[in-house]
Design a protein around this motif. Sequence first.
Motif, PDB file in Angstrom:
ATOM      1  N   UNK A  98       0.497  -1.295   0.205  1.00 57.00           N
ATOM      2  CA  UNK A  98       0.158   0.457  -0.245  1.00 57.00           C
ATOM      3  C   UNK A  98       1.157   0.675  -0.173  1.00 57.00           C
ATOM      4  N   UNK A  99       0.565   2.148  -1.394  1.00 52.86           N
ATOM      5  CA  UNK A  99       1.960   3.542  -0.975  1.00 52.86           C
ATOM      6  C   UNK A  99       0.595   4.028  -1.425  1.00 52.86           C
ATOM      7  N   UNK A 100       1.429   4.854   0.580  1.00 49.89           N
ATOM      8  CA  UNK A 100       0.119   5.632   1.045  1.00 49.89           C
ATOM      9  C   UNK A 100       0.486   8.061   0.493  1.00 49.89           C
ATOM     10  N   UNK A 101      -0.346   8.734   0.647  1.00 51.49           N
ATOM     11  CA  UNK A 101      -0.071   9.749   0.183  1.00 51.49           C
ATOM     12  C   UNK A 101      -0.148   9.710   1.674  1.00 51.49           C
ATOM     13  N   UNK A 102       1.214  10.940   2.390  1.00 55.47           N
ATOM     14  CA  UNK A 102       1.851  10.664   4.418  1.00 55.47           C
ATOM     15  C   UNK A 102       1.667  12.037   4.286  1.00 55.47           C
TER      16      UNK A 102
END
Length: 317
Positions: free
Chosen positions: A251-255
């Motif tokens: 899961x690649x998450x905006x952070x």
Amino acid sequence: MTDGWQLHAYPDPAIITLDPRFEAIRPPMNAGLERLYTGCRWSEGPVWFGDMRCVLWSDIPNDRILKWDEETGEVSIFRKPSNNANGNTRDRQGRLVTCEHAMRRVTRTEHDGTITVICNRFDGVEGKPLNSPNDVVVKSDGSVWFTDPAFGILSNYEGNRSHPELPTNVYRVDPHTGRASVVAGDINFPNGLCFSPDESRIYIVESRATPRAIRVFDVVDDGTRLANSRNFADLGQGSPDGFRCDVHGNLWCGWGGSPELNGVAVFAPDGTMIGRIALPERCANLCFGGVKRNRLFMAASRSLYAVYVNTEGAIGG
């Protein structure tokens, strides 16, 4: 435009490994961050159009959807006004699906350019208006799933100030009947959402949880209902927004959360944070694109960034 932002030498120190599993999917040693554009007020909802070789993304306060052309690198206005568009995706027929704050609806742009309303009220024409649809995904069966917090009606900056008439639900729109149903009604201001590659799970950000959380559900009953809600991971001081899965289920998450945390956080399917991509701005949302779906596009505050990675985006993401 670079706007004073400095490119780094290779390997890019903005790419940070936290767990050995990240080494197999992180950007190659001679690939680094690129700022493709800056000049937005709040960037959101990137979506890749391979047939046009472009990225569309929303600039919510400026009431526009922008288009970055892969061949020329030029940025133009795709739609203005956009009704304060936020999240975007494509359906399985290649049509643009958009969450609109100002009109409090989810729409589909047909191939001829006409606009079809997918949902603007809950429980039919006599139902109550939605709050301000935020993010949207389309499942392989054609159903449209979207979150409906109230961010777009809390002020006039990203929509039109109004009073919520519905809880902050997550909805599923049936592809055959067009009827919306509540699939999650206990999430305080749901935000980003994403299916796992096999669509057996869905991840949903709970923005007003204390602390902010990523909830994960099992998708049951032939993909029509959610069950077994639980926290996906210990997020520490980080603040997630929008996200997408790669083909391996990472899961690649905006952070965000602080200048030290701004960028992208990458989680393995077991909830372990395995890597980070540091950006000078908070990342709101992202998508995979490029000819091989191995380029990560990141909508971050005022800008659009990109980096090549060693994995591919899952279909539908």
